[in-house]
Structures are given as C-alpha cells and as structure tokens.
Write an enzyme that holds these catalytic residues in place. Structure first.
Site, PDB file in Angstrom:
ATOM      1  N   ASP A 233     -67.684 -34.314   4.014  1.00  0.00           N
ATOM      2  CA  ASP A 233     -68.017 -33.880   3.246  1.00  0.00           C
ATOM      3  C   ASP A 233     -68.352 -32.121   3.964  1.00  0.00           C
ATOM      4  O   ASP A 233     -67.809 -31.371   5.373  1.00  0.00           O
ATOM      5  CB  ASP A 233     -69.724 -34.604   3.160  1.00  0.00           C
ATOM      6  CG  ASP A 233     -69.781 -35.096   2.469  1.00  0.00           C
ATOM      7  OD1 ASP A 233     -68.691 -35.600   1.984  1.00  0.00           O
ATOM      8  OD2 ASP A 233     -71.055 -35.927   3.194  1.00  0.00           O
TER       9      ASP A 233
HETATM   10  N1  URA Z   1     -69.749 -40.237   5.802  1.00  0.00           N
HETATM   11  C1  URA Z   1     -70.744 -39.394   4.696  1.00  0.00           C
HETATM   12  O1  URA Z   1     -71.283 -39.448   4.335  1.00  0.00           O
HETATM   13  N2  URA Z   1     -69.772 -37.769   4.502  1.00  0.00           N
HETATM   14  C2  URA Z   1     -68.956 -37.752   5.389  1.00  0.00           C
HETATM   15  O2  URA Z   1     -68.315 -36.164   5.401  1.00  0.00           O
HETATM   16  C3  URA Z   1     -67.773 -38.938   6.062  1.00  0.00           C
HETATM   17  C4  URA Z   1     -68.105 -40.210   6.393  1.00  0.00           C
END
Ligand code: URA
Length: 232
Positions: free
Chosen positions: A104
């Site tokens: 993310d």
């Molecule tokens: N899980 C998440 O919620 N976000 C990420 O970026 C990676 C794994």
C-alpha cells in the site's frame, strides 16, 4: 541473438526509430565494427553503445526499501510511484519492471521489482508459500487470543468467503507485533486486524522469503543476482 533495434529499445534506450538514428550516427558497434543495419541479429555481449556495453541486457531483480507515500503502480495519476526511484532507462524497459505483489502507499519496507518473465507469478503464487513478515504498530495492544485466531486458519476477511490461511502473529510488547503470511490478499494485514476491530497504524515489511533488507536505507534499492529467484 536478437535484432539490434529491438534489443536496445527493450532495454529502454529509446524507440526503434531512435536506435536506427544512433546506428546511422555510427554510435553502435558490434564485435568492434560500426553497425550499419538496425535489423541485424546480434549477441548483446558483442554490442557497444557509445563504447559502453548495454545496460543490464539480462533480466533485473531489484530489492527496494519502499518509503511511505509511493504507490506500486505505473499509472502516474495515482501519485508518486516506486518506479520513479529507479534509473530512468530501467523505467522504459519492455517487458516493464514490475513489483512482486504490491505494498500500500503508506506501507514501508521490502519490495522486490523485476522484469524477469514469469517471476512475479512464480513468487506470488499461493502454491509457492513464500513467507512475508510484517512489523505492525496497532491502535491497541494485541489480545493474547488473537495469536490463536491468526494461527487456526478460520479468520474470514470482510467481503470474502474463504478464510485466510494460517498466519503467525507474534506480539512484540505494547502495540507492536510481527505478522507472517504465506498469501497476499488485498490489504491483507490491515483487513485481518480490522476483522478484530483493530487498526494498523504502521506497516513495514521486513522479510520476503529468505530476503531481508540488511542495512539498505529507506528509499534506496540494490540489485540482486537474478539467480537468487529460485532461492527466495
Ligand atoms: N497487507 C496490507 O494490508 N497492506 C500491505 O501493504 C501489505 C500487506
């Protein structure tokens, strides 16, 4: 052996027309002889551009310590991208350099990038069961019973039917914990905690299979040997 114009265009040197112009300008040699045919089939190891060997003629495997605020997307409209951290020529390669799974925008840490064909699928396939380790800071202390809830493989994410595969939750004291997953569902870590009514305030990936970041600083990348692909 590949066509000279295709080879250099795929390595990000420019369009095939631009490569043809470089040939006409005498900037390219093959086996020490000035090239005159952009369509000639060449061995990349025998090509020089302005007297320099081609930039990484083989596939790339890159380990990035992703900073917050960058998206794993090639779409410039989505904001600053992890790809902007790479050398400009690598951003023009075809096949494109792509992230192995996505983190993310606000997630930090270990991200692999590659243009090796099949590598993304190979490393993200649930069958390969590559463990990914995340360090989280939560909005509260994890309850002791969450360890078993993560481990038993019954936790169902909002909007999904099939439960998550068993995962390891290791409380580190206070509001910090480590989570190890062998799958990679959309926003999985945040959604696993959300299903327990808890928010993830910080999320940092510290391991991907056998790889860690070592002393690689946030925002920096290093190249890995493509031969490592089979050992991750
Ligand atoms: N899980 C998440 O919620 N976000 C990420 O970026 C990676 C794994």
């Amino acid at each position: 052996m590949r066509r000279l114009d295709q080879l250099l265009a795929s390595l990000g040197y420019g369009s095939r027309r631009e490569v043809r112009e470089w040939v006409e300008a005498g900037r390219i040699t093959v086996r020490g002889v000035v090239a005159d045919d952009p369509g000639a089939r060449v061995d990349p190891a025998e090509v020089l551009i302005d007297a320099q060997p081609p930039d990484h003629p083989g596939p790339l495997l890159i380990l990035l310590n992703k900073p917050a605020g960058r998206v794993c997307s090639h779409d410039g409209a989505e904001g600053p991208s992890v790809y902007d951290l790479l050398p400009e020529r690598w951003r023009r390669r075809n096949p494109p350099v792509t992230s192995v799974g996505r983190l993310d925008k606000d997630t930090t840490g270990l991200l692999l990038l590659t243009d090796a064909s099949g590598a993304v699928h190979q490393l993200t396939s649930p069958r390969r069961k590559v463990p990914k380790v995340y360090r989280v800071v939560l909005d509260r202390e994890p309850a002791p019973q969450w360890v078993e809830l993560f481990a038993c493989g019954t936790l169902v994410l909002d909007g999904e039917d099939s439960p998550c595969l068993p995962a390891v939750l290791q409380p580190l004291g206070g509001r910090e914990a480590e989570v190890t997953l062998i799958e990679g569902r959309y926003h999985q870590v945040k959604r696993m905690f959300a299903s327990l009514g808890c928010s993830v305030l910080e999320l940092d990936r510290i391991r991907f299979g056998s790889l860690d970041l070592g002393n690689l600083a946030r925002g920096l990348w290093k190249e890995l040997s493509i031969n490592l692909l089979d050992e991750i």
